[in-house]
Design a protein around this motif. Structure first.
Motif, PDB file in Angstrom:
ATOM      1  N   LYS A   1       0.816  -1.220   0.000  1.00 35.27           N
ATOM      2  CA  LYS A   1       0.000   0.000   0.000  1.00 35.27           C
ATOM      3  C   LYS A   1       0.850   1.270   0.000  1.00 35.27           C
ATOM      4  N   THR A   2       0.267   2.310  -0.548  1.00 36.72           N
ATOM      5  CA  THR A   2       0.827   3.650  -0.450  1.00 36.72           C
ATOM      6  C   THR A   2      -0.327   4.644  -0.476  1.00 36.72           C
ATOM      7  N   SER A   3      -0.128   5.783   0.155  1.00 33.76           N
ATOM      8  CA  SER A   3      -1.150   6.816   0.214  1.00 33.76           C
ATOM      9  C   SER A   3      -0.468   8.176   0.163  1.00 33.76           C
ATOM     10  N   TYR A   4      -1.105   9.106  -0.520  1.00 33.75           N
ATOM     11  CA  TYR A   4      -0.534  10.449  -0.649  1.00 33.75           C
ATOM     12  C   TYR A   4      -1.653  11.474  -0.530  1.00 33.75           C
ATOM     13  N   LYS A   5      -1.558  12.350   0.472  1.00 25.59           N
ATOM     14  CA  LYS A   5      -2.536  13.413   0.683  1.00 25.59           C
ATOM     15  C   LYS A   5      -1.852  14.752   0.461  1.00 25.59           C
ATOM     16  N   PHE A   6      -2.506  15.628  -0.302  1.00 22.47           N
ATOM     17  CA  PHE A   6      -1.899  16.914  -0.652  1.00 22.47           C
ATOM     18  C   PHE A   6      -2.994  17.935  -0.934  1.00 22.47           C
ATOM     19  N   LYS A   7      -2.578  19.198  -0.954  1.00 21.09           N
ATOM     20  CA  LYS A   7      -3.511  20.287  -1.209  1.00 21.09           C
ATOM     21  C   LYS A   7      -3.622  20.529  -2.706  1.00 21.09           C
ATOM     22  N   ALA A   8      -4.860  20.593  -3.187  1.00 21.55           N
ATOM     23  CA  ALA A   8      -5.137  20.881  -4.598  1.00 21.55           C
ATOM     24  C   ALA A   8      -6.479  21.596  -4.662  1.00 21.55           C
ATOM     25  N   SER A   9      -6.442  22.895  -4.907  1.00 28.07           N
ATOM     26  CA  SER A   9      -7.671  23.687  -4.836  1.00 28.07           C
ATOM     27  C   SER A   9      -8.604  23.457  -6.028  1.00 28.07           C
ATOM     28  N   SER A  10      -8.060  23.098  -7.190  1.00 31.83           N
ATOM     29  CA  SER A  10      -8.916  22.880  -8.362  1.00 31.83           C
ATOM     30  C   SER A  10      -8.984  21.398  -8.702  1.00 31.83           C
ATOM     31  N   LYS A  11     -10.038  21.030  -9.444  1.00 23.85           N
ATOM     32  CA  LYS A  11     -10.202  19.636  -9.849  1.00 23.85           C
ATOM     33  C   LYS A  11      -9.190  19.282 -10.932  1.00 23.85           C
ATOM     34  N   ARG A  12      -8.665  18.078 -10.832  1.00 27.30           N
ATOM     35  CA  ARG A  12      -7.701  17.557 -11.809  1.00 27.30           C
ATOM     36  C   ARG A  12      -8.000  16.080 -12.054  1.00 27.30           C
ATOM     37  N   TYR A  13      -7.381  15.564 -13.094  1.00 29.48           N
ATOM     38  CA  TYR A  13      -7.408  14.128 -13.358  1.00 29.48           C
ATOM     39  C   TYR A  13      -6.141  13.523 -12.764  1.00 29.48           C
ATOM     40  N   TYR A  14      -6.266  12.355 -12.127  1.00 23.52           N
ATOM     41  CA  TYR A  14      -5.119  11.695 -11.511  1.00 23.52           C
ATOM     42  C   TYR A  14      -4.956  10.283 -12.065  1.00 23.52           C
ATOM     43  N   GLN A  15      -3.715   9.847 -12.111  1.00 24.65           N
ATOM     44  CA  GLN A  15      -3.378   8.530 -12.627  1.00 24.65           C
ATOM     45  C   GLN A  15      -2.204   7.982 -11.827  1.00 24.65           C
ATOM     46  N   GLN A  16      -2.144   6.661 -11.700  1.00 24.89           N
ATOM     47  CA  GLN A  16      -0.970   6.030 -11.094  1.00 24.89           C
ATOM     48  C   GLN A  16      -0.315   5.132 -12.123  1.00 24.89           C
ATOM     49  N   ARG A  17       1.003   5.022 -12.021  1.00 24.55           N
ATOM     50  CA  ARG A  17       1.773   4.119 -12.878  1.00 24.55           C
ATOM     51  C   ARG A  17       2.708   3.312 -11.986  1.00 24.55           C
ATOM     52  N   VAL A  18       2.622   1.997 -12.121  1.00 30.59           N
ATOM     53  CA  VAL A  18       3.498   1.093 -11.380  1.00 30.59           C
ATOM     54  C   VAL A  18       4.637   0.732 -12.316  1.00 30.59           C
ATOM     55  N   ALA A  19       5.860   0.954 -11.877  1.00 27.44           N
ATOM     56  CA  ALA A  19       7.032   0.764 -12.729  1.00 27.44           C
ATOM     57  C   ALA A  19       7.315  -0.716 -12.980  1.00 27.44           C
ATOM     58  N   ASP A  20       7.766  -1.028 -14.200  1.00 28.11           N
ATOM     59  CA  ASP A  20       8.271  -2.364 -14.530  1.00 28.11           C
ATOM     60  C   ASP A  20       9.540  -2.632 -13.728  1.00 28.11           C
ATOM     61  N   THR A  21       9.806  -3.911 -13.496  1.00 25.48           N
ATOM     62  CA  THR A  21      11.124  -4.337 -13.036  1.00 25.48           C
ATOM     63  C   THR A  21      11.626  -5.358 -14.054  1.00 25.48           C
ATOM     64  N   SER A  22      12.785  -5.898 -13.824  1.00 25.08           N
ATOM     65  CA  SER A  22      13.319  -6.895 -14.760  1.00 25.08           C
ATOM     66  C   SER A  22      12.540  -8.210 -14.702  1.00 25.08           C
ATOM     67  N   THR A  23      11.749  -8.426 -13.638  1.00 24.29           N
ATOM     68  CA  THR A  23      11.009  -9.681 -13.504  1.00 24.29           C
ATOM     69  C   THR A  23       9.495  -9.504 -13.378  1.00 24.29           C
ATOM     70  N   ILE A  24       9.007  -8.261 -13.301  1.00 22.78           N
ATOM     71  CA  ILE A  24       7.574  -8.013 -13.114  1.00 22.78           C
ATOM     72  C   ILE A  24       7.117  -6.911 -14.065  1.00 22.78           C
ATOM     73  N   TRP A  25       6.002  -7.146 -14.759  1.00 23.61           N
ATOM     74  CA  TRP A  25       5.415  -6.112 -15.594  1.00 23.61           C
ATOM     75  C   TRP A  25       4.675  -5.115 -14.719  1.00 23.61           C
ATOM     76  N   GLY A  26       4.880  -3.841 -14.964  1.00 21.24           N
ATOM     77  CA  GLY A  26       4.154  -2.790 -14.257  1.00 21.24           C
ATOM     78  C   GLY A  26       2.763  -2.626 -14.837  1.00 21.24           C
ATOM     79  N   SER A  27       2.086  -1.552 -14.446  1.00 23.18           N
ATOM     80  CA  SER A  27       0.734  -1.301 -14.931  1.00 23.18           C
ATOM     81  C   SER A  27       0.409   0.180 -14.807  1.00 23.18           C
ATOM     82  N   THR A  28      -0.588   0.611 -15.561  1.00 24.11           N
ATOM     83  CA  THR A  28      -1.026   2.011 -15.546  1.00 24.11           C
ATOM     84  C   THR A  28      -2.528   2.044 -15.335  1.00 24.11           C
ATOM     85  N   SER A  29      -2.962   2.892 -14.417  1.00 24.77           N
ATOM     86  CA  SER A  29      -4.387   2.982 -14.121  1.00 24.77           C
ATOM     87  C   SER A  29      -5.103   3.859 -15.145  1.00 24.77           C
ATOM     88  N   GLY A  30      -6.408   3.822 -15.077  1.00 21.26           N
ATOM     89  CA  GLY A  30      -7.218   4.808 -15.778  1.00 21.26           C
ATOM     90  C   GLY A  30      -7.144   6.108 -14.991  1.00 21.26           C
TER      91      GLY A  30
END
Length: 135
Positions: free
Chosen positions: A102-131
């Motif tokens: 798990k990971t969590s990140y809380k921050f100040k953002a006064s306007s609405k934005r689109y957010y995405q997460q990307r999990v990095a590849d390693t040499s033995t595991i494929w990463g992934s990208t969220s919507g």
């Protein structure tokens, strides 16, 4: 070609043995490289409370010994944002997952934005990208 989860991970070269035309003339052959890694998957949620946005992720990787996905400790998760669906993504922050994946990140953002997460590849595991999530 069958490949099982107890096989070794890595890059494999697949090369043909030989080929001939109807007159038994040698033909050139192509070869392929196949990159075998474990699969990953994730959950990604976003929430807003006033001017604060919270991004939460849980990342899993496939475990051959368990036969299913397990929490991925130490995965690199990068968060991105953009101001509209037509704008490019802008890097926001990098986190590393804890022992529960798990990971969590809380921050100040006064306007609405689109957010995405990307999990990095390693040499033995494929990463992934969220919507994207808008908050």
């Amino acid at each position: 070609w069958d490949f099982y989860d107890f096989e070794h991970l890595g890059v494999y070269s697949v090369e043909p043995d030989a080929a001939w035309d109807a007159d038994f003339n040698d033909l050139s052959q192509n070869f392929a490289k196949i990159d075998v890694r474990l699969n990953s998957k994730y959950t990604f949620s976003t929430s807003r409370s006033g001017n604060y946005v919270t991004l939460k992720s849980t990342v899993y990787r496939y475990s051959p010994s368990a036969g299913h996905h397990k929490a991925w400790k130490g995965a690199t998760v990068r968060y991105y944002y953009r101001t509209s669906s037509s704008r490019p993504w802008t890097y926001l922050r990098k986190h590393t997952t804890n022992s529960d994946g798990k990971t969590s990140y809380k921050f100040k953002a006064s306007s609405k934005r689109y957010y995405q997460q990307r999990v990095a590849d390693t040499s033995t595991i494929w990463g992934s990208t969220s919507g994207s999530h808008r908050r």
